[in-house]
Design a protein around this motif. Sequence first.
Motif, PDB file in Angstrom:
ATOM      1  N   LEU A   1       9.017  11.310  -7.351  1.00  0.00           N
ATOM      2  CA  LEU A   1       8.082  12.020  -6.488  1.00  0.00           C
ATOM      3  C   LEU A   1       6.618  11.776  -6.854  1.00  0.00           C
ATOM      4  O   LEU A   1       5.795  11.499  -5.962  1.00  0.00           O
ATOM      5  CB  LEU A   1       8.408  13.518  -6.511  1.00  0.00           C
ATOM      6  N   PRO A   2       6.235  11.840  -8.140  1.00  0.00           N
ATOM      7  CA  PRO A   2       4.827  11.551  -8.472  1.00  0.00           C
ATOM      8  C   PRO A   2       4.400  10.130  -8.100  1.00  0.00           C
ATOM      9  O   PRO A   2       3.263   9.916  -7.673  1.00  0.00           O
ATOM     10  CB  PRO A   2       4.773  11.764  -9.993  1.00  0.00           C
ATOM     11  N   ILE A   3       5.316   9.174  -8.252  1.00  0.00           N
ATOM     12  CA  ILE A   3       5.008   7.792  -7.886  1.00  0.00           C
ATOM     13  C   ILE A   3       4.778   7.684  -6.386  1.00  0.00           C
ATOM     14  O   ILE A   3       3.830   7.029  -5.918  1.00  0.00           O
ATOM     15  CB  ILE A   3       6.148   6.857  -8.330  1.00  0.00           C
ATOM     16  N   LEU A   4       5.643   8.338  -5.612  1.00  0.00           N
ATOM     17  CA  LEU A   4       5.508   8.320  -4.158  1.00  0.00           C
ATOM     18  C   LEU A   4       4.188   8.947  -3.732  1.00  0.00           C
ATOM     19  O   LEU A   4       3.450   8.368  -2.917  1.00  0.00           O
ATOM     20  CB  LEU A   4       6.684   9.070  -3.526  1.00  0.00           C
ATOM     21  N   VAL A   5       3.871  10.110  -4.280  1.00  0.00           N
ATOM     22  CA  VAL A   5       2.636  10.812  -3.919  1.00  0.00           C
ATOM     23  C   VAL A   5       1.412   9.979  -4.294  1.00  0.00           C
ATOM     24  O   VAL A   5       0.459   9.847  -3.507  1.00  0.00           O
ATOM     25  CB  VAL A   5       2.585  12.194  -4.598  1.00  0.00           C
ATOM     26  N   ALA A   6       1.428   9.391  -5.493  1.00  0.00           N
ATOM     27  CA  ALA A   6       0.288   8.593  -5.949  1.00  0.00           C
ATOM     28  C   ALA A   6       0.078   7.368  -5.064  1.00  0.00           C
ATOM     29  O   ALA A   6      -1.068   7.025  -4.725  1.00  0.00           O
ATOM     30  CB  ALA A   6       0.501   8.162  -7.403  1.00  0.00           C
ATOM     31  N   ALA A   7       1.162   6.717  -4.683  1.00  0.00           N
ATOM     32  CA  ALA A   7       1.047   5.510  -3.859  1.00  0.00           C
ATOM     33  C   ALA A   7       0.500   5.841  -2.472  1.00  0.00           C
ATOM     34  O   ALA A   7      -0.338   5.107  -1.937  1.00  0.00           O
ATOM     35  CB  ALA A   7       2.411   4.826  -3.742  1.00  0.00           C
ATOM     36  N   ILE A   8       0.970   6.930  -1.885  1.00  0.00           N
ATOM     37  CA  ILE A   8       0.474   7.333  -0.569  1.00  0.00           C
ATOM     38  C   ILE A   8      -0.978   7.777  -0.656  1.00  0.00           C
ATOM     39  O   ILE A   8      -1.787   7.500   0.234  1.00  0.00           O
ATOM     40  CB  ILE A   8       1.362   8.457   0.014  1.00  0.00           C
ATOM     41  N   TRP A   9      -1.353   8.448  -1.753  1.00  0.00           N
ATOM     42  CA  TRP A   9      -2.709   8.962  -1.928  1.00  0.00           C
ATOM     43  C   TRP A   9      -3.716   7.842  -2.174  1.00  0.00           C
ATOM     44  O   TRP A   9      -4.867   7.914  -1.714  1.00  0.00           O
ATOM     45  CB  TRP A   9      -2.712   9.947  -3.095  1.00  0.00           C
ATOM     46  N   TRP A  10      -3.307   6.764  -2.861  1.00  0.00           N
ATOM     47  CA  TRP A  10      -4.265   5.785  -3.354  1.00  0.00           C
ATOM     48  C   TRP A  10      -5.028   5.091  -2.227  1.00  0.00           C
ATOM     49  O   TRP A  10      -6.244   5.214  -2.116  1.00  0.00           O
ATOM     50  CB  TRP A  10      -3.541   4.762  -4.234  1.00  0.00           C
TER      51      TRP A  10
ATOM     52  N   LEU B   1      -4.462   2.498   1.779  1.00  0.00           N
ATOM     53  CA  LEU B   1      -3.563   1.994   2.821  1.00  0.00           C
ATOM     54  C   LEU B   1      -2.622   0.928   2.282  1.00  0.00           C
ATOM     55  O   LEU B   1      -1.450   0.862   2.674  1.00  0.00           O
ATOM     56  CB  LEU B   1      -4.380   1.431   3.988  1.00  0.00           C
ATOM     57  N   TRP B   2      -3.117   0.087   1.369  1.00  0.00           N
ATOM     58  CA  TRP B   2      -2.280  -0.966   0.807  1.00  0.00           C
ATOM     59  C   TRP B   2      -1.090  -0.385   0.044  1.00  0.00           C
ATOM     60  O   TRP B   2       0.052  -0.842   0.218  1.00  0.00           O
ATOM     61  CB  TRP B   2      -3.110  -1.850  -0.143  1.00  0.00           C
ATOM     62  N   SER B   3      -1.329   0.578  -0.798  1.00  0.00           N
ATOM     63  CA  SER B   3      -0.244   1.147  -1.597  1.00  0.00           C
ATOM     64  C   SER B   3       0.740   1.921  -0.720  1.00  0.00           C
ATOM     65  O   SER B   3       1.950   1.887  -0.967  1.00  0.00           O
ATOM     66  CB  SER B   3      -0.805   2.050  -2.703  1.00  0.00           C
ATOM     67  N   ALA B   4       0.226   2.608   0.301  1.00  0.00           N
ATOM     68  CA  ALA B   4       1.121   3.302   1.228  1.00  0.00           C
ATOM     69  C   ALA B   4       1.989   2.299   1.981  1.00  0.00           C
ATOM     70  O   ALA B   4       3.186   2.534   2.210  1.00  0.00           O
ATOM     71  CB  ALA B   4       0.312   4.154   2.206  1.00  0.00           C
ATOM     72  N   THR B   5       1.384   1.166   2.352  1.00  0.00           N
ATOM     73  CA  THR B   5       2.149   0.117   3.030  1.00  0.00           C
ATOM     74  C   THR B   5       3.215  -0.457   2.109  1.00  0.00           C
ATOM     75  O   THR B   5       4.339  -0.755   2.545  1.00  0.00           O
ATOM     76  CB  THR B   5       1.209  -1.002   3.510  1.00  0.00           C
ATOM     77  N   LEU B   6       2.886  -0.607   0.835  1.00  0.00           N
ATOM     78  CA  LEU B   6       3.862  -1.115  -0.128  1.00  0.00           C
ATOM     79  C   LEU B   6       5.056  -0.183  -0.238  1.00  0.00           C
ATOM     80  O   LEU B   6       6.209  -0.637  -0.308  1.00  0.00           O
ATOM     81  CB  LEU B   6       3.197  -1.299  -1.493  1.00  0.00           C
ATOM     82  N   VAL B   7       4.800   1.128  -0.254  1.00  0.00           N
ATOM     83  CA  VAL B   7       5.901   2.099  -0.271  1.00  0.00           C
ATOM     84  C   VAL B   7       6.785   1.910   0.949  1.00  0.00           C
ATOM     85  O   VAL B   7       8.020   1.907   0.853  1.00  0.00           O
ATOM     86  CB  VAL B   7       5.346   3.543  -0.301  1.00  0.00           C
ATOM     87  N   MET B   8       6.147   1.726   2.096  1.00  0.00           N
ATOM     88  CA  MET B   8       6.901   1.540   3.328  1.00  0.00           C
ATOM     89  C   MET B   8       7.749   0.270   3.273  1.00  0.00           C
ATOM     90  O   MET B   8       8.917   0.261   3.689  1.00  0.00           O
ATOM     91  CB  MET B   8       5.906   1.469   4.504  1.00  0.00           C
TER      92      MET B   8
ATOM     93  N   ILE C   1      -7.926  14.647  -0.876  1.00  0.00           N
ATOM     94  CA  ILE C   1      -7.011  13.760  -0.152  1.00  0.00           C
ATOM     95  C   ILE C   1      -7.655  13.258   1.127  1.00  0.00           C
ATOM     96  O   ILE C   1      -8.521  13.914   1.715  1.00  0.00           O
ATOM     97  CB  ILE C   1      -5.675  14.468   0.184  1.00  0.00           C
ATOM     98  N   ALA C   2      -7.232  12.063   1.551  1.00  0.00           N
ATOM     99  CA  ALA C   2      -7.690  11.504   2.814  1.00  0.00           C
ATOM    100  C   ALA C   2      -6.930  12.146   3.971  1.00  0.00           C
ATOM    101  O   ALA C   2      -5.818  12.654   3.790  1.00  0.00           O
ATOM    102  CB  ALA C   2      -7.468   9.989   2.810  1.00  0.00           C
ATOM    103  N   PRO C   3      -7.509  12.135   5.173  1.00  0.00           N
ATOM    104  CA  PRO C   3      -6.827  12.746   6.320  1.00  0.00           C
ATOM    105  C   PRO C   3      -5.424  12.193   6.557  1.00  0.00           C
ATOM    106  O   PRO C   3      -4.485  12.952   6.817  1.00  0.00           O
ATOM    107  CB  PRO C   3      -7.762  12.413   7.490  1.00  0.00           C
TER     108      PRO C   3
END
Length: 285
Positions: free
Chosen positions: A19-28, A30-37, A150-152
């Motif tokens: 969970l912390p890894i997921l939250v951090a990646a989404i928070w960081w 757009l690139w990291s959120a895309t990587l999670v996806m 946090i970003a919108p």
Amino acid sequence: MQSPNNSLRQRVLTILPLLPILVAAIWWDLWSATLVMIVAGMIGLYELYDSFTQRGYAPFTRFGFGFAACIIAATWYQTSSGHPLVEAVIAFGMIASLIVTLLRAHEEHVLTSWAFTMSGVLYVIYLLSYIIPMRAITTPLHPGLLSAWIAPGVAWIVLTLATTWLGDAFAYFGGRSFGKHLLAPHISPKKTWEGSVGGLLGAVATGIGCVPLLGLPIPLWGGAVIGIIAGVIGPLGDLAESQIKRQLGVKDVGSILPGHGGMLDRIDSILFMLPIVYYLAIWFT
């Protein structure tokens, strides 16, 4: 047979470090959120194709992964540049996939293989790719307990995940405590109406609570509406994946997450929620 308490413990022990890894990646960013996806989507698609293959079907696996990569790239480009590309990629991908069936016309059940290939990509990758434009939402947040950090787009993703997963948790405990009447015994024999009501109430409470917590630019009733949607659509997403498993004769489509099954078992409800919440976010703001 594993006891319910042991099963719950295993689910918690699996999700806590992730969970912390997921939250951090989404928070960081757009690139990291895309990587999670990408990671979640490609694992989920692999699990689905592998389940098809185990039951004797033959999806065009390499084409499917290539098509999936094109959709992800097009979604990222469209989100970053504003130039529409996703629909074109899907259109040309559909054309290319049917050309592949012509080249493999000698194979038995080639149209079945085509259907499993394309439906898998659209179901897992296309729906999950809505994380990318959602993360890019820039409408300013209102003052809230966490809005300064946090970003919108992060706030909207957290709202989606929280209402879906906490609703699922409330449904789990509500079903264990009060469940007597089966919801869909032919699809998912453990789900009950009592659990579903508990999940709905939990999702609504979460949706309302997220508004002041995240500073979402919507009224409290907007959070309640999204909670209601999560409490209804989320379980339908889970039932849809359960039906796929039931038709294939498998308990889980994977085992990468102990206590949860495969990746697709964990994101099935999210797949239904992401596009709905994204368009609601655009409408509200």
